[in-house]
Write an enzyme that holds these catalytic residues in place. Structure first.
Site, PDB file in Angstrom:
ATOM      1  N   TRP A 287      18.387-110.837   8.204  1.00  0.00           N
ATOM      2  CA  TRP A 287      19.698-111.369   8.566  1.00  0.00           C
ATOM      3  C   TRP A 287      20.285-112.247   7.487  1.00  0.00           C
ATOM      4  O   TRP A 287      21.489-112.190   7.223  1.00  0.00           O
ATOM      5  CB  TRP A 287      19.641-112.065   9.924  1.00  0.00           C
ATOM      6  CG  TRP A 287      19.419-111.047  10.993  1.00  0.00           C
ATOM      7  CD1 TRP A 287      18.275-110.807  11.677  1.00  0.00           C
ATOM      8  CD2 TRP A 287      20.354-110.035  11.418  1.00  0.00           C
ATOM      9  NE1 TRP A 287      18.431-109.739  12.520  1.00  0.00           N
ATOM     10  CE2 TRP A 287      19.696-109.240  12.382  1.00  0.00           C
ATOM     11  CE3 TRP A 287      21.674-109.721  11.077  1.00  0.00           C
ATOM     12  CZ2 TRP A 287      20.326-108.163  13.004  1.00  0.00           C
ATOM     13  CZ3 TRP A 287      22.296-108.657  11.695  1.00  0.00           C
ATOM     14  CH2 TRP A 287      21.624-107.886  12.651  1.00  0.00           C
TER      15      TRP A 287
ATOM     16  N   LYS B 188      20.869-113.705  22.832  1.00  0.00           N
ATOM     17  CA  LYS B 188      19.419-113.958  22.844  1.00  0.00           C
ATOM     18  C   LYS B 188      19.103-115.165  23.722  1.00  0.00           C
ATOM     19  O   LYS B 188      18.437-115.056  24.732  1.00  0.00           O
ATOM     20  CB  LYS B 188      18.919-114.149  21.422  1.00  0.00           C
ATOM     21  CG  LYS B 188      19.180-112.915  20.570  1.00  0.00           C
ATOM     22  CD  LYS B 188      19.191-113.223  19.111  1.00  0.00           C
ATOM     23  CE  LYS B 188      19.867-112.153  18.303  1.00  0.00           C
ATOM     24  NZ  LYS B 188      19.324-110.813  18.461  1.00  0.00           N
TER      25      LYS B 188
ATOM     26  N   ASP C 172      22.819-119.882  10.485  1.00  0.00           N
ATOM     27  CA  ASP C 172      22.835-118.821  11.488  1.00  0.00           C
ATOM     28  C   ASP C 172      21.685-119.117  12.453  1.00  0.00           C
ATOM     29  O   ASP C 172      20.515-118.981  12.086  1.00  0.00           O
ATOM     30  CB  ASP C 172      22.640-117.467  10.792  1.00  0.00           C
ATOM     31  CG  ASP C 172      22.559-116.300  11.786  1.00  0.00           C
ATOM     32  OD1 ASP C 172      22.572-116.543  13.013  1.00  0.00           O
ATOM     33  OD2 ASP C 172      22.487-115.150  11.311  1.00  0.00           O
TER      34      ASP C 172
END
Ligand code: PMP
Length: 361
Positions: A103, A196, A172
């Protein structure tokens, strides 16, 4: 109640398991949201009951994470992925990036499309099994320093964050937001897709220092400018009302659990239980992350060969343990154990791993 299948434990990485009480509440309120006689999906986002809901979600989020007055909380769309572009478009085209995995690398690649970011550090040479080391001031000439607090695919997590970087820290936190306490003041911006730890997909939470948001150039497209959303209270256009509703239910549940302090302790217990089994059977379960970087959200491991891995996943599924396959880019196994995964679910997995190991391979 009639179940069409046996109860399952859901280890998917996201969208992921949601707290049962948050879902039950949605079921109870589906046809009559806030005494309106309508569902939350059917009412105007400018109607008072919806506005009250969104304010409540924001207030709960602020309280849970102890967000200071300097920072605004925004509910946006486009996923965490759109943030990869919004960050350089607002804060400057010369960000510093720490490449810790799948990511972080995606965020860096997007920044490269728009400008000239600097790669500050990388752990690519060891298959991203740890968070890269770097001098805190390594990005001092950059517009900001970007990192990924938890690498969902590799299963690594920053245990503490760099301080005194001299530039705004942007993180992030898609896969570990609200899983532990933080000092929000240390960050210029935090962002997370909800699917999530916060709710269903469709809403992205951004926590941004208002002074930093003031930096955006006038040429930044309206929808991509943080100031637009600050000024409009995340209502510049139609918000994802159903996703915000579920977010509120999840945040209210978190508060009932005792807030982040209690949740953090429970998350530590949960991940310890699985890592203990991995460490007890090192010939069978090979953890991907170095011990110092182990994630409390995504536990990644391999088995000695793909046939054993396939057998493990198949038997796990038959035992009601769902979603344990690793990300398609790396394979292996991954147990995602976000806030909503009960300790019972972790015990079910631990027992399965023990019995699989005991069957002597
Ligand atoms: N960052 C991280 C750490 C992620 O785990 C994900 C999704 N798995 C993303 C970004 C992308 O999020 P979205 O799908 O909301 O764009």
């Amino acid at each position: 109640m009639l179940l069409t299948h046996a109860p399952v434990w859901n280890f998917y990485a996201g969208p992921a398991t949601l707290p049962r009480p948050a879902l039950e509440r949605a079921k109870d309120e589906l046809l009559n949201f806030s005494q309106t006689g309508m569902s939350v999906m059917e009412i105007s986002h400018r109607a008072k009951p919806y506005m009250a809901l969104q304010s409540e979600a924001e207030a709960l989020f602020r309280e849970l994470l102890a967000v200071p007055d300097t920072h605004r909380v925004l509910f946006l769309q486009g996923g965490a992925t759109l943030q990869f572009a919004m960050i350089p478009l607002n804060f400057g085209l010369r960000g510093g990036y720490v490449n810790s995995g799948e990511w972080a690398n995606k965020a860096y690649k997007e920044a490269k499309k728009l400008g000239q970011p600097t790669l500050v550090a990388s752990s690519a040479e060891t298959q991203f099994d740890h968070m890269p080391e770097f001098e805190p001031t390594a990005a001092k000439d950059c517009d900001y320093l970007h990192l990924t607090s938890n690498e969902t695919v590799q299963g690594t997590q920053w245990q503490t964050f760099p301080s005194n970087t001299g530039v705004p820290l942007v993180a992030d936190m898609s896969s570990d937001i609200l899983s532990r306490r933080l000092n929000v003041k240390d960050f210029g911006l935090i962002y997370a897709g909800a699917q999530k730890n916060l709710g269903p997909s469709g809403v992205t939470v951004v926590v941004v220092d208002e002074n930093l948001a003031a930096r955006a150039p006038e040429t930044t497209p309206t929808m991509l400018n943080y100031r637009t959303h600050i000024e409009a209270g995340s209502m510049y256009n139609t918000p994802p009302t159903l996703a915000v509703y579920m977010l509120r239910n999840v945040l209210a549940w978190m508060m009932e659990q005792g807030g982040l302090e209690a949740i953090e302790v429970r998350n530590g217990r949960k991940s310890d239980r699985i890592y203990q089994v991995i460490d007890r059977y090192p010939d069978l379960y090979q953890g991907h992350a170095r011990i110092s970087a182990r994630s409390k959200m995504n536990v990644t491991f391999r088995l000695p060969d793909t046939d054993t891995e396939k057998a493990f996943l198949k038997e796990a599924e038959a035992a009601g343990l769902i979603g344990l396959a690793g990300h398609r880019s790396v394979g292996g196994c991954r147990a995602s154990i976000y806030n909503a995964m009960p300790e019972e679910g972790v015990e079910a997995l631990v027992n399965f791993m023990e019995s699989f190991a005991g069957r002597g391979r």
